[in-house]
Enzyme design. Structure first.
Site, mmCIF file in Angstrom:
data_model
loop_
_atom_site.group_PDB
_atom_site.id
_atom_site.type_symbol
_atom_site.label_atom_id
_atom_site.label_comp_id
_atom_site.label_asym_id
_atom_site.label_seq_id
_atom_site.Cartn_x
_atom_site.Cartn_y
_atom_site.Cartn_z
ATOM 1 N N LEU A 159 77.763 18.037 34.245
ATOM 2 C CA LEU A 159 77.056 17.390 33.215
ATOM 3 C C LEU A 159 76.349 18.290 32.629
ATOM 4 O O LEU A 159 76.462 18.893 31.348
ATOM 5 C CB LEU A 159 76.302 16.225 33.483
ATOM 6 C CG LEU A 159 75.834 15.412 32.381
ATOM 7 C CD1 LEU A 159 76.566 14.980 31.237
ATOM 8 C CD2 LEU A 159 74.930 14.350 32.970
ATOM 9 N N GLY A 275 73.421 7.586 41.571
ATOM 10 C CA GLY A 275 73.143 8.994 42.048
ATOM 11 C C GLY A 275 71.484 8.941 42.271
ATOM 12 O O GLY A 275 70.983 9.823 43.003
ATOM 13 N N ARG A 276 70.914 8.588 41.325
ATOM 14 C CA ARG A 276 69.513 8.415 41.848
ATOM 15 C C ARG A 276 68.846 7.569 42.580
ATOM 16 O O ARG A 276 68.050 8.129 43.346
ATOM 17 C CB ARG A 276 68.717 7.791 40.313
ATOM 18 C CG ARG A 276 68.897 8.514 39.242
ATOM 19 C CD ARG A 276 68.500 7.867 37.728
ATOM 20 N NE ARG A 276 68.950 8.828 36.759
ATOM 21 C CZ ARG A 276 69.334 8.532 35.242
ATOM 22 N NH1 ARG A 276 69.283 7.357 35.002
ATOM 23 N NH2 ARG A 276 69.260 9.550 34.474
ATOM 24 N N GLN A 312 39.320 11.553 62.236
ATOM 25 C CA GLN A 312 39.470 10.631 61.405
ATOM 26 C C GLN A 312 40.144 11.276 60.125
ATOM 27 O O GLN A 312 40.877 10.614 59.636
ATOM 28 C CB GLN A 312 38.144 10.040 61.037
ATOM 29 C CG GLN A 312 38.300 8.834 60.104
ATOM 30 C CD GLN A 312 36.965 8.200 59.925
ATOM 31 O OE1 GLN A 312 36.116 8.647 59.321
ATOM 32 N NE2 GLN A 312 36.937 7.043 60.373
ATOM 33 N N HIS A 372 49.673 20.983 59.724
ATOM 34 C CA HIS A 372 50.128 21.982 60.761
ATOM 35 C C HIS A 372 49.522 23.269 60.171
ATOM 36 O O HIS A 372 49.474 24.216 61.267
ATOM 37 C CB HIS A 372 51.691 22.508 60.275
ATOM 38 C CG HIS A 372 52.653 21.480 60.935
ATOM 39 N ND1 HIS A 372 52.940 20.123 60.520
ATOM 40 C CD2 HIS A 372 53.436 21.754 61.859
ATOM 41 C CE1 HIS A 372 53.779 19.576 61.061
ATOM 42 N NE2 HIS A 372 54.127 20.335 62.076
ATOM 43 N N GLY A 374 48.140 26.873 59.592
ATOM 44 C CA GLY A 374 48.862 28.214 59.227
ATOM 45 C C GLY A 374 50.496 28.126 59.786
ATOM 46 O O GLY A 374 51.275 28.845 59.184
ATOM 47 N N GLU A 397 69.415 14.856 38.591
ATOM 48 C CA GLU A 397 69.720 13.413 38.555
ATOM 49 C C GLU A 397 68.919 12.467 37.461
ATOM 50 O O GLU A 397 68.639 11.358 37.562
ATOM 51 C CB GLU A 397 69.641 12.572 39.750
ATOM 52 C CG GLU A 397 70.585 13.493 40.835
ATOM 53 C CD GLU A 397 72.033 13.044 40.984
ATOM 54 O OE1 GLU A 397 72.389 12.427 39.682
ATOM 55 O OE2 GLU A 397 72.769 13.329 41.735
#
Length: 414
Positions: A159, A275-276, A312, A372, A374, A397
């Site tokens: 498209l 598709g979305r 926390q 995570h 580094g 989309e």
């Protein structure tokens, strides 16, 4: 349990299910707070579990390799087709699996926990198959659906153009009639699978300007005049090829028109509703894996003499990630059920789900990298790839901005 009628090749699929159950240990699911099977019917949970085991066995172990080597795993896609995943919501008459959109959403979510871009391409292939099944002639269905279902043929959706992205109705690729043929000239951009796919569903202009002048046609890969540009270097989705497609006096039979002439844009928009949902479902799977990786990491990583999970600030991050993922999942599944029910609000529901889930799930992957530290910035850890692969979901989309336009239009129309 999975019904045999739901599977393209029941015997092959049954053996595959048994093999997966015997050979592949489950990757741990998070607690019931963010359990993707929560609230599903028994049959839906079985469908999710089948796809998840396939993801664990075939996708997750290869995700990084495919990404680093830009390797398009066609053989693995064909294995997915053996489970009935090549034409998930096409009718059984021509070889489709005959499932619902909610089933497809569950499949794509589960598979994306293993590899997002491979699953995302499968969703595009399924969209093409559905458009042929829904709007194509009996001859086109008989010719193509069986081969798309087993993925002997792989399909791409065309498209977008270099000058027509969000304003898709302004596309300029033309198809003029000469006798019993159409002659196509123009180009398409950002086409997933281009150069590898065997079949291309192409939106062309056969009439005047605007959406009513657009027609959908099928073009096979080896048609003279069809050529492909270089494989684009992308931030994510590296395992699937993305190229410009050029049409220079490409001749196809008029019988390759899908549906009615001038209705192509309508078909395209209907295809994009589903598709979305599909691409939002892929975001769910990537975010689920990113959250799981984060939980695993904070349970073993120590700082200041204590595991990160005891702080926390870390707990708040995980809670926020869980809330974003759960809210996204509810919106996506609501949209899938709206499509199944042919609800008049389906387009808006799909737009809301797509915008919300792709944005929030991307935030989950970004936070996973932060958790995570580094290590999250190293390719040795998968969270960076989840973030890279999910980023494009906010663009393709239909961009997040266009999704908001759709929702606002529906609200104001009422």
């Amino acid at each position: 349990m999975i019904r045999p009628s739901m599977l393209l090749r029941p015997l092959t699929a049954t053996r595959a299910i048994l093999n997966l159950r015997q050979a592949v240990p489950k990757r741990t699911l998070l607690s019931s707070v963010v359990n993707p099977k929560d609230g599903l019917l028994e049959e839906e949970a079985e469908i999710f579990e089948l796809a998840k085991r396939f993801a664990d066995a075939e996708l997750a172990p290869n995700m990084r390799h495919w990404d680093e080597n830009h390797e398009f795993p066609v053989a693995t896609l064909k294995k997915a087709a053996e489970l009935g995943f090549g034409a998930i919501y096409c009718s059984e008459e021509f070889g489709g699996t005959g499932m619902k959109r909610i089933d497809a959403s569950l499949i794509f979510e589960a598979m994306s926990t293993g590899c997002v871009p491979t699953t995302a391409f499968l969703s595009i292939h399924n969209m093409v198959a559905w458009m042929i099944d829904s709007f194509g002639s009996s001859e086109l269905k008989e010719k193509y659906i069986p081969q798309l279902a087993n993925m002997d043929l792989i399909a791409s959706y065309c498209l977008t153009e270099p000058g027509a992205g969000s304003d898709a109705a302004s596309l300029e690729t033309t198809a003029r009639r000469e006798g019993d043929e159409l002659v196509i000239n123009g180009s398409k951009a950002f086409i997933s699978g281009a150069g590898t796919s065997d079949l291309y569903l192409v939106m062309v202009r056969t009439g005047g300007p605007g959406p009513k002048g657009i027609t959908s046609v099928l073009v096979e890969k080896d048609t003279p005049g069809l050529s492909f540009g270089k494989n684009e270097e992308k931030i994510g989705w590296k395992c699937q090829p993305t190229r410009v497609i050029t049409f220079e006096d490409v001749r196809i039979p008029v019988s390759n028109i899908v549906g009615e002439e001038g209705k192509g844009f309508t078909y395209a928009m209907k295809g994009l509703n589903g598709g979305r949902v599909n691409i939002a479902s892929c975001s769910l799977g990537g975010a689920q894996s990113a959250l799981q990786a984060s939980v695993d990491h904070v349970s073993v990583r120590k700082q200041f003499g204590s595991p990160l999970s005891s702080f926390q600030s870390t707990q708040f991050k995980l809670s926020e990630m869980a809330m974003k993922l759960t809210a996204s999942r509810l919106m996506v599944r609501n949209a899938a059920r709206a499509v199944d029910a042919q609800s008049p609000s389906a387009a808006a529901a799909c737009a809301m789900a797509k915008a919300f889930a792709t944005e929030e799930c991307f935030k989950v992957t970004d936070e996973a990298i932060q958790i995570h530290g580094g290590y999250g910035y190293l390719n040795d850890y998968p969270v960076g790839q989840y973030m890279r692969d999910l980023r494009v979901h906010r663009i393709l989309e239909g961009t997040s901005e266009v999704m908001r336009m759709i929702v606002a239009k529906e609200i104001l129309k009422e």
